[in-house]
Design an enzyme around this catalytic site. Structure first.
Site, PDB file in Angstrom:
ATOM      1  N   SER A 110       1.766  -9.750  -0.898  1.00  0.00           N
ATOM      2  CA  SER A 110       1.386  -8.328  -0.800  1.00  0.00           C
ATOM      3  C   SER A 110       1.695  -7.708   0.552  1.00  0.00           C
ATOM      4  O   SER A 110       1.888  -6.500   0.650  1.00  0.00           O
ATOM      5  CB  SER A 110      -0.100  -8.172  -1.125  1.00  0.00           C
ATOM      6  N   LYS A 119       0.809  -1.222   0.000  1.00  0.00           N
ATOM      7  CA  LYS A 119       0.000   0.000   0.000  1.00  0.00           C
ATOM      8  C   LYS A 119       0.845   1.276   0.000  1.00  0.00           C
ATOM      9  O   LYS A 119       0.424   2.305  -0.501  1.00  0.00           O
ATOM     10  CB  LYS A 119      -0.932   0.006   1.215  1.00  0.00           C
ATOM     11  N   GLU A 164      -9.789   6.449   2.893  1.00  0.00           N
ATOM     12  CA  GLU A 164     -10.695   5.481   3.499  1.00  0.00           C
ATOM     13  C   GLU A 164      -9.872   4.254   3.813  1.00  0.00           C
ATOM     14  O   GLU A 164      -8.820   4.019   3.206  1.00  0.00           O
ATOM     15  CB  GLU A 164     -11.812   5.119   2.527  1.00  0.00           C
TER      16      GLU A 164
HETATM   17  C1  LIG Z   1      -5.197  -4.012   1.143  1.00  0.00           C
HETATM   18  C2  LIG Z   1      -4.451  -5.256   0.967  1.00  0.00           C
HETATM   19  C3  LIG Z   1      -4.771  -6.169  -0.064  1.00  0.00           C
HETATM   20  C4  LIG Z   1      -5.936  -5.996  -0.985  1.00  0.00           C
HETATM   21  O1  LIG Z   1      -5.906  -4.855  -1.766  1.00  0.00           O
HETATM   22  P1  LIG Z   1      -5.542  -4.864  -3.304  1.00  0.00           P
HETATM   23  O2  LIG Z   1      -5.886  -3.491  -3.742  1.00  0.00           O
HETATM   24  O3  LIG Z   1      -6.372  -5.906  -3.961  1.00  0.00           O
HETATM   25  O4  LIG Z   1      -4.111  -5.152  -3.420  1.00  0.00           O
HETATM   26  C5  LIG Z   1      -3.991  -7.296  -0.205  1.00  0.00           C
HETATM   27  N1  LIG Z   1      -2.953  -7.540   0.607  1.00  0.00           N
HETATM   28  C6  LIG Z   1      -2.619  -6.696   1.618  1.00  0.00           C
HETATM   29  C7  LIG Z   1      -1.478  -7.043   2.483  1.00  0.00           C
HETATM   30  C8  LIG Z   1      -3.361  -5.538   1.823  1.00  0.00           C
HETATM   31  O5  LIG Z   1      -3.022  -4.707   2.815  1.00  0.00           O
END
Ligand SMILES: *Cc1c(COP(=O)(O)O)cnc(C)c1O
Length: 423
Positions: free
Chosen positions: A406, A117, A139
């Site tokens: 992620s 993020k 948000e």
């Molecule tokens: C917010 C988040 C997601 C999901 O959001 P995307 O916009 O689909 O990437 C996935 N993994 C983590 C660790 C997140 O914080």
């Protein structure tokens, strides 16, 4: 054979976080979506009061996009502040149980604040400053984007207000405290299901009344144009780095890129640099919750239909009257009834495929990666991990499978404990 610009050794074309100013291959890939449309999806379906604000933002971003100095600055803070480039890691022990495939992880869990993020928040923070805006609104659902936004605002000296559903405030108390420590104001949203979609509604409402002073920092690759384009561009650093790293470490591209999909930002950022490589399968993994048949899930691409949500035309979980359906996922970050329009396009065009993984399988994926590699994935990322762990036979023998990890899982440890006994 065309020379791959990311493998050249010229100092400027080599920089993985600055794809836009390369005039060749990279640039043509990036032109998809510049007009706000991804096939039949995308656009800007917004109330009249924010049309001037969205117009302003679009102009400012498209101008910044052409400005080398902007990307250089983003590249610089990415390195010095956010820990880029994040490594690509060969998960040998994890791969051992999976027959003849090699799994590599793109380690966004090692980025500052613990997830991808920050890539988007930094890009939009620099854009807000360039536009002369002092007040940022955002948000958040799980709180991860809120923390990233608050972090960037602290760094850049900007005021920060984060809207968050009261249900999520309860579930994610630690992240609320984090945002407050970073100097942000967290505003509770008590309407609707008191989760992410209601927080987004409230942020749009704020923007309507404070159009002149305020920048809306949206957290995923959704929303009206230019957000899906802009967020993808900022997150594509994930894929560009991974592409180069795979070429350097394994001498070839991955055979598949696998990423979890909530709003779709880490997945689109991981996919986009491979879109023109026909040999690279792109696989998005959604939250199957308690199972698609149960109705308690957030698998928008698998089970949704065409509709408009939060300013963009995409696939949406809705009933026959167009009412948005409630969603469920063990991972708050995937618990959203919409999805970015570029994923809807990649699905309908057949370039990417989308699957879903249920809560329990995701927990197993979480535990498997933790115990075999010493890496605790975010529960969101654990969906992608679980898909590969549960379906190794879907990859040809010898495949190199790149999972976009992620984020890190520390934030989820409490929530996953109840499952430990059942596994
Ligand atoms: C917010 C988040 C997601 C999901 O959001 P995307 O916009 O689909 O990437 C996935 N993994 C983590 C660790 C997140 O914080």
């Amino acid at each position: 054979m065309t020379q791959d610009p990311v493998t050249t050794s010229h100092s400027e074309t080599f920089r993985p976080n600055a794809p836009f100013w390369h005039p060749g291959l990279i640039r043509t890939i990036h032109e998809q979506g510049v007009d706000g449309h991804f096939g039949d999806f995308g656009g800007a379906f917004i109330p009249e009061v924010i049309v001037p604000a969205v117009d302003d933002l679009r102009r400012a971003y498209l101008e910044a996009r052409e400005d080398l100095a902007f990307w250089r600055e983003l590249d610089g803070v990415g390195r010095s502040f956010a820990g880029r480039p994040t490594p690509v890691y060969l998960a040998e022990r994890f791969s051992q149980g999976l027959g003849d495939i090699q799994v590599v992880l793109k380690r966004e869990d090692l980025a500052h604040t613990g997830a991808h993020k920050i890539n988007n928040a930094l890009g939009q923070g620099l854009l807000a400053r360039r536009m002369g805006r002092q007040r940022i609104i955002a948000e958040t659902g799980a709180g991860q984007h809120g923390v990233a936004a608050a972090t960037v605002c602290a760094k850049l000296g900007l005021e920060c207000v984060v809207y968050m559903g009261t249900e999520d405030i309860e579930r994610q108390a630690l992240n609320v405290y984090r945002m407050q420590l970073l100097g942000a104001e967290v505003r509770p949203v008590d309407s609707g299901t008191r989760t992410l979609k209601d927080a987004i509604n409230e942020a749009f409402r704020d923007w309507c009344t404070n159009v002149e002073s305020t920048y809306y920092m949206l957290g995923s690759a959704t929303g009206p144009h230019p957000y899906p384009l802009m967020v993808r561009d900022f997150q594509s650093v994930i894929g560009w780095e991974a592409r180069r790293q795979c070429l350097e470490q394994f001498s070839h591209l991955p055979d598949a890129v696998v990423a979890c999909v909530g709003g779709g930002s880490n997945a689109i950022g991981g996919f986009m640099p491979f879109v023109e490589d026909a040999g690279v399968a792109l696989i998005g993994v959604e939250a199957g919750g308690s199972g698609i048949a149960s109705g308690a899930h957030a698998a928008t691409l698998s089970a949704g239909s065409i509709g408009i949500l939060h300013g963009t035309r995409s696939l949406v979980l809705q009933n026959a009257d167009g009412q948005i359906l409630g969603t469920h996922s063990i991972s708050a970050g995937l618990d959203y009834p919409g999805v970015g329009p570029e994923h809807a396009f990649l699905k309908t065009s057949g370039r990417a495929q989308y699957v879903s993984i249920e809560d329990e399988a995701a927990i197993r994926g979480f535990r498997l990666l933790s115990s075999t590699e010493g890496i605790m994935p975010a529960l969101e990322s654990a969906h992608a991990v679980a898909y590969v762990a549960d379906n190794p036979q879907r990859f040809a023998p010898g495949s190199l499978v790149l999972i976009i990890l992620s984020g890190r899982g520390d934030k989820d440890v409490n929530r996953s404990l109840p499952f430990a006994e059942t596994l």
